[in-house]
Design a protein around this motif. Structure first.
Motif, PDB file in Angstrom:
ATOM      1  N   MET A 174     -10.056   4.536  -9.628  1.00 12.32           N
ATOM      2  CA  MET A 174     -10.846   3.396  -9.149  1.00 12.32           C
ATOM      3  C   MET A 174     -11.786   3.841  -8.013  1.00 12.32           C
ATOM      4  O   MET A 174     -12.963   3.447  -7.977  1.00 12.32           O
ATOM      5  CB  MET A 174      -9.914   2.279  -8.656  1.00 12.32           C
ATOM      6  N   LEU A 175     -11.265   4.695  -7.119  1.00 14.99           N
ATOM      7  CA  LEU A 175     -12.095   5.121  -5.983  1.00 14.99           C
ATOM      8  C   LEU A 175     -13.265   5.992  -6.436  1.00 14.99           C
ATOM      9  O   LEU A 175     -14.338   5.956  -5.834  1.00 14.99           O
ATOM     10  CB  LEU A 175     -11.240   5.840  -4.940  1.00 14.99           C
ATOM     11  N   THR A 176     -13.070   6.756  -7.506  1.00 11.69           N
ATOM     12  CA  THR A 176     -14.174   7.562  -8.036  1.00 11.69           C
ATOM     13  C   THR A 176     -15.299   6.626  -8.487  1.00 11.69           C
ATOM     14  O   THR A 176     -16.478   6.845  -8.200  1.00 11.69           O
ATOM     15  CB  THR A 176     -13.694   8.415  -9.228  1.00 11.69           C
ATOM     16  N   TYR A 193       0.544   5.561  -9.445  1.00 13.16           N
ATOM     17  CA  TYR A 193      -0.245   4.697  -8.552  1.00 13.16           C
ATOM     18  C   TYR A 193      -1.416   5.483  -7.960  1.00 13.16           C
ATOM     19  O   TYR A 193      -2.560   5.015  -7.971  1.00 13.16           O
ATOM     20  CB  TYR A 193       0.664   4.141  -7.436  1.00 13.16           C
ATOM     21  N   GLU A 194      -1.140   6.697  -7.451  1.00  9.31           N
ATOM     22  CA  GLU A 194      -2.207   7.509  -6.838  1.00  9.31           C
ATOM     23  C   GLU A 194      -3.274   7.853  -7.872  1.00  9.31           C
ATOM     24  O   GLU A 194      -4.462   7.903  -7.562  1.00  9.31           O
ATOM     25  CB  GLU A 194      -1.634   8.792  -6.213  1.00  9.31           C
ATOM     26  N   GLU A 195      -2.832   8.080  -9.103  1.00  9.42           N
ATOM     27  CA  GLU A 195      -3.787   8.412 -10.170  1.00  9.42           C
ATOM     28  C   GLU A 195      -4.709   7.215 -10.443  1.00  9.42           C
ATOM     29  O   GLU A 195      -5.939   7.358 -10.526  1.00  9.42           O
ATOM     30  CB  GLU A 195      -2.995   8.772 -11.434  1.00  9.42           C
ATOM     31  N   GLY A 241       6.511  -2.532 -10.335  1.00 12.11           N
ATOM     32  CA  GLY A 241       6.030  -1.151 -10.259  1.00 12.11           C
ATOM     33  C   GLY A 241       6.144  -0.605  -8.850  1.00 12.11           C
ATOM     34  O   GLY A 241       6.838  -1.179  -7.996  1.00 12.11           O
ATOM     35  N   TYR A 242       5.435   0.484  -8.603  1.00  9.76           N
ATOM     36  CA  TYR A 242       5.489   1.129  -7.285  1.00  9.76           C
ATOM     37  C   TYR A 242       5.043   0.169  -6.178  1.00  9.76           C
ATOM     38  O   TYR A 242       5.684   0.074  -5.131  1.00  9.76           O
ATOM     39  CB  TYR A 242       4.608   2.389  -7.299  1.00  9.76           C
ATOM     40  N   LEU A 243       3.954  -0.578  -6.418  1.00 12.18           N
ATOM     41  CA  LEU A 243       3.448  -1.482  -5.368  1.00 12.18           C
ATOM     42  C   LEU A 243       4.460  -2.587  -5.046  1.00 12.18           C
ATOM     43  O   LEU A 243       4.516  -3.054  -3.907  1.00 12.18           O
ATOM     44  CB  LEU A 243       2.098  -2.086  -5.777  1.00 12.18           C
ATOM     45  N   ALA A 261       1.473   0.572 -12.234  1.00 15.13           N
ATOM     46  CA  ALA A 261       1.943   1.957 -12.099  1.00 15.13           C
ATOM     47  C   ALA A 261       3.420   1.974 -11.688  1.00 15.13           C
ATOM     48  O   ALA A 261       3.815   1.313 -10.732  1.00 15.13           O
ATOM     49  CB  ALA A 261       1.097   2.682 -11.059  1.00 15.13           C
ATOM     50  N   HIS A 262       4.218   2.755 -12.430  1.00 18.93           N
ATOM     51  CA  HIS A 262       5.662   2.712 -12.204  1.00 18.93           C
ATOM     52  C   HIS A 262       6.125   3.544 -11.019  1.00 18.93           C
ATOM     53  O   HIS A 262       7.176   3.269 -10.450  1.00 18.93           O
ATOM     54  CB  HIS A 262       6.402   3.144 -13.476  1.00 18.93           C
ATOM     55  N   ASP A 263       5.367   4.586 -10.677  1.00 15.81           N
ATOM     56  CA  ASP A 263       5.800   5.409  -9.542  1.00 15.81           C
ATOM     57  C   ASP A 263       4.579   5.799  -8.702  1.00 15.81           C
ATOM     58  O   ASP A 263       3.429   5.513  -9.062  1.00 15.81           O
ATOM     59  CB  ASP A 263       6.572   6.654 -10.028  1.00 15.81           C
TER      60      ASP A 263
END
Ligand SMILES: N[C@@H](CCC(=O)N[C@@H](CS)C(=O)NCC(=O)O)C(=O)O
Length: 220
Positions: A125-127, A118-120, A213-215, A112-114
């Motif tokens: 995954m959490l769902t 990342y939150e998406e 990426g963001y991480l 994830a780039h931002d």
């Protein structure tokens, strides 16, 4: 066992790790051959129908797909790590198949780039992990107090979430108490701890940084 098994591996691969966990748990004497998936050798391209690891060589035969390899190793080395009840066994197979989608989570988050992407990815995954939380026994392991094949199938995911958490200071499992406990119980097992190369934490944080990426911006 009449012939020595040979597992074809890539050091970072969580699917290979599933097979190694079962081989270690069953104390099978096996050979492991590491390849570079970014530059796979010709013999591997000829051997692997999907061009993927893991591949298990059994004499002149070749097995692929980690869940199939896990079941094969389990079957040839009794006692089984699968439930004996047919319905429970089928349900375990279904949740192991479900893991394929959940295993995409760590790489999607790393790519994830931002922060929004990342939150998406994390939310997706959490769902899925929420569905798993509902299906979990609430004991140490998925079915109860005994480490079984389904635990070996999910442990590589937990190891990667733990590595990301430690490397980047983020938390994933806070709202999932059963999975939090399950993850700790799996990661405490010797067959899980010894199923990866010792340098995996460094390789994994290097991979996060390379993805840029963001991480990567959170790596400590
Ligand atoms: N469904 C397969 C997935 C295996 C897989 O995705 N392996 C990755 C490495 S972790 C791979 O070989 N990727 C190379 C490619 O797809 O070309 C399994 O469970 O064995």
């Amino acid at each position: 066992m009449s012939q020595k098994l040979e597992l074809i591996s890539f050091k970072l691969c969580p699917f290979v790790q599933r097979a190694v966990i079962v081989l270690k748990n069953k104390q099978v004497d096996f050979d492991i051959t590491f390849i570079d998936l970014n530059n796979p050798p010709d013999w591997f391209k000829a051997l692997s129908p999907l061009g993927q690891v893991p591949v298990l060589k059994v004499g002149n035969d070749v097995l692929f797909e980690s869940s199939v390899i896990q079941e094969y190793v389990d079957e040839i080395t009794p006692p089984t790590l699968m439930p004996t009840d047919s319905l429970l066994k089928a349900k375990n197979r279904a949740w192991i198949a479900f893991a394929g989608g959940v295993f995409e989570g760590p790489m999607k988050m790393i790519r994830a780039h931002d922060a929004t992407a990342y939150e998406e990815a994390k939310g997706e995954m959490l769902t899925k992990l929420g569905r798993l939380e509902d299906a979990h026994s609430g004991h140490d392991f998925f079915n109860g107090q005994t480490f079984q094949l389904i635990d070996a199938a999910y442990a590589p995911l937990f190891m990667r979430l733990d590595l990301i958490s430690k490397t980047c200071g983020v938390d994933f499992l806070g709202d999932l108490p059963k999975i939090t406990h399950w993850s700790k119980a799996c990661l405490a097992r010797e067959c899980v701890q010894s199923s990866v190369v010792p340098e995996l934490p460094q390789l994994y944080s290097g991979m996060i940084k390379n993805m840029n990426g963001y991480l990567a911006s959170l790596v400590k």
